[in-house]
Write an enzyme that holds these catalytic residues in place. Structure first.
Site, mmCIF file in Angstrom:
data_model
loop_
_atom_site.group_PDB
_atom_site.id
_atom_site.type_symbol
_atom_site.label_atom_id
_atom_site.label_comp_id
_atom_site.label_asym_id
_atom_site.label_seq_id
_atom_site.Cartn_x
_atom_site.Cartn_y
_atom_site.Cartn_z
ATOM 1 N N LYS A 194 13.165 -0.352 -0.739
ATOM 2 C CA LYS A 194 11.478 -0.016 -1.202
ATOM 3 C C LYS A 194 11.471 1.492 -1.280
ATOM 4 O O LYS A 194 12.171 2.068 -0.651
ATOM 5 C CB LYS A 194 10.597 0.115 0.503
ATOM 6 C CG LYS A 194 9.681 -0.008 0.917
ATOM 7 C CD LYS A 194 9.106 -1.027 2.117
ATOM 8 C CE LYS A 194 7.179 -0.166 2.286
ATOM 9 N NZ LYS A 194 6.816 -0.702 3.584
ATOM 10 N N ASP A 204 1.500 -7.260 12.896
ATOM 11 C CA ASP A 204 0.846 -7.694 11.422
ATOM 12 C C ASP A 204 1.965 -8.725 11.259
ATOM 13 O O ASP A 204 2.215 -8.950 10.097
ATOM 14 C CB ASP A 204 0.803 -6.740 10.065
ATOM 15 C CG ASP A 204 0.411 -7.153 8.796
ATOM 16 O OD1 ASP A 204 -0.103 -8.578 8.422
ATOM 17 O OD2 ASP A 204 0.318 -6.616 7.592
ATOM 18 N N GLY A 237 0.810 -1.627 0.231
ATOM 19 C CA GLY A 237 0.325 -0.011 0.115
ATOM 20 C C GLY A 237 0.710 0.938 -0.202
ATOM 21 O O GLY A 237 0.341 1.841 -0.779
#
Length: 214
Positions: free
Chosen positions: A46, A152, A24
């Protein structure tokens, strides 16, 4: 746009070789550092999605994740090597783990009618718990507990290298005590199948929520 199949895209001193994953907040590439005398080292880069670069909240979250992960120096947690900005793009440079995520391994085994052996399952779990214990025990500069919760814990966020290293990754939705206190609340984040009841109901989460997911 990402690198083509036959030519690397250079972002500063990093050559982006191929896309590994897209989330996301950003896209993760397999890359390598380029140094003097032909020096090369594989890394993961990233990059914040371009359409989020003008979103102050997204940029703040991306920077926060990098700063938090940089404090988590442990053999069972993917390490942050560097963070920077190049050509109006924020990027986090991560340790590259040559292997697969646990979710992919389990799907492969399921497809061949097999299961992860008990001794392997216990080994993976024990290694992850070492990393989690370190994260949960982390303290700030004044020695006060941060109360960090990953939020998570799921197979997709567990990386297993070809030589058997087990590493937890993606602290993008992690929370610490001070942030919850300052915000006065929290939104539902993580993967529903692994959430503790208090996380699903919007209650207060702590390290026990991560242990439930484990």
């Amino acid at each position: 746009s990402g690198p083509s199949s036959n030519k690397a895209l250079f972002l500063g001193r990093f050559a982006l070789l191929r896309k590994l994953a897209r989330g996301g907040m950003g896209t993760i590439y397999l890359a390598r550092t380029e140094g003097a005398a032909g020096f090369r080292k594989p890394v993961a880069v990233k990059i914040l999605h371009p359409h989020l670069m003008d979103d102050k909240s997204a940029v703040k979250s991306f920077i926060r994740e990098a700063k938090l992960a940089a404090r988590l120096v442990h053999p069972n947690i993917v390490q942050v090597i560097d963070f920077g900005e190049h050509a109006h793009q924020y990027l986090t440079v991560l340790e590259y783990v040559h292997g697969h995520d646990l979710g992919a391994i389990v799907r492969y085994l399921t497809g061949t009618g097999r299961r992860l052996a008990l001794e392997h399952s216990v080994f993976v779990a024990s290694e992850l718990l070492r990393g989690l214990d370190f994260a949960h025990s982390l303290r700030d500069e004044s020695g006060q507990p941060l109360g960090l919760v990953h939020r998570d814990i799921s197979p997709q966020n567990v990386l297993i290298s070809v030589d058997g290293q087990v590493k937890l990754t993606d602290f993008g939705v992690a929370r610490i005590i001070t942030e919850v206190t300052q915000s006065g609340g929290d939104s539902l984040k993580g993967k529903l199948a692994y959430m503790a009841p208090e996380q699903v109901s919007g209650g207060t989460v702590d390290h026990r929520s991560d242990l439930f997911a484990m």
